[in-house]
Design an enzyme around this catalytic site. Structure first.
Site, mmCIF file in Angstrom:
data_model
loop_
_atom_site.group_PDB
_atom_site.id
_atom_site.type_symbol
_atom_site.label_atom_id
_atom_site.label_comp_id
_atom_site.label_asym_id
_atom_site.label_seq_id
_atom_site.Cartn_x
_atom_site.Cartn_y
_atom_site.Cartn_z
ATOM 1 N N GLY A 1 0.828 -1.202 0.000
ATOM 2 C CA GLY A 1 0.000 0.000 0.000
ATOM 3 C C GLY A 1 0.861 1.250 0.000
ATOM 4 N N CYS A 2 0.253 2.361 0.375
ATOM 5 C CA CYS A 2 0.978 3.635 0.416
ATOM 6 C C CYS A 2 2.180 3.523 1.348
ATOM 7 C CB CYS A 2 0.040 4.736 0.899
ATOM 8 S SG CYS A 2 0.840 6.341 1.066
ATOM 9 N N PHE A 3 3.322 3.987 0.879
ATOM 10 C CA PHE A 3 4.536 3.831 1.678
ATOM 11 C C PHE A 3 4.561 4.696 2.926
ATOM 12 C CE2 PHE A 3 6.676 6.097 -2.208
ATOM 13 C CZ PHE A 3 5.943 7.252 -1.999
#
Length: 224
Positions: free
Chosen positions: A50-52
């Site tokens: 997912g989003c880092f």
């Protein structure tokens, strides 16, 4: 250290979310296969899920981690830019490179945190509100030992039916890791009151503290 008061204040916003966050976190057994590191000195692990921002924020709070850097892995150097990666067709995944001391935290410990609280490994090519292959669940293995520990742990969790749905995490060879733009680094720490962070990522930090108290550190490992 300068981020701690702001983060503590932001965590007070989480009271209504903690019950659901606790339900989403999965308590997992430690890996059955987690041998001591074969090499001395700090080691690196690259993961995606997912989003880092959230992945980085979680691992910055793990004892033994000296650095967690947001970036890109899985594609070419020429396309390792946020605007390109966001199109979803570069092969890159938003990833985090974790530098850690295996005398303090093992590879198996990191994978347990990764599967338990850092992301949901049953979501295919997405994570929460973010959709696309750049948000896939992946471990970018650097050597045969990393591959074996990760592969065996996935098999262990799958056999135990630790999740209600199949684990879709891929094991991909680490060709290269490219750090993301500077404004993505330490993002959770710098923007703890942003609604996306409050809803999607601060509960992960809370779950790390609750489920892994022996691994949790109050002072985060800063990138910048």
């Amino acid at each position: 250290m300068r981020f701690v008061p702001v983060l503590v204040a932001a965590l007070t916003l989480l009271a209504p979310l903690r019950a659901s966050a606790a339900e989403n976190a999965v308590v997992l057994p430690p890996p059955a296969y987690d041998p001591p590191a074969a090499r001395a000195g700090e080691q690196k692990l690259v993961v995606a899920g997912g989003c880092f921002w959230g992945i980085q924020g979680v691992f910055q709070r793990v004892k033994g981690v000296s650095r967690a850097v947001s970036g890109y892995a899985g594609g070419a150097k020429e396309t390792a830019r946020y605007g390109k990666v966001s199109q979803g067709d570069t092969g890159h995944a938003e990833s985090v490179e974790i530098t850690y001391d295996p005398k303090v935290v093992s590879l198996g410990d990191l994978l347990r945190v990764y599967f338990s609280v850092a992301h949901d490994p049953t979501q295919l090519n997405r994570q929460g509100p973010d959709d696309g292959r750049q948000y896939r669940s992946a471990i970018f293995v650097a050597d045969n030992e990393q591959q074996k520990v990760a592969r065996d742990y996935i098999a262990q969790l799958s056999g135990a039916k630790a999740f209600a749905a199949p684990i879709v995490t891929t094991l991909e060879p680490l060709e290269a890791f490219y750090p993301a733009e500077s404004y993505h680094q330490d993002y959770l720490l710098r923007h703890p009151a942003q609604p996306y962070i409050v809803y999607n990522d601060l509960p992960k930090v809370e779950n790390l503290k609750r489920l892994f108290p022996s691994l949790y550190r109050e002072s985060p490992a800063l990138t910048n």
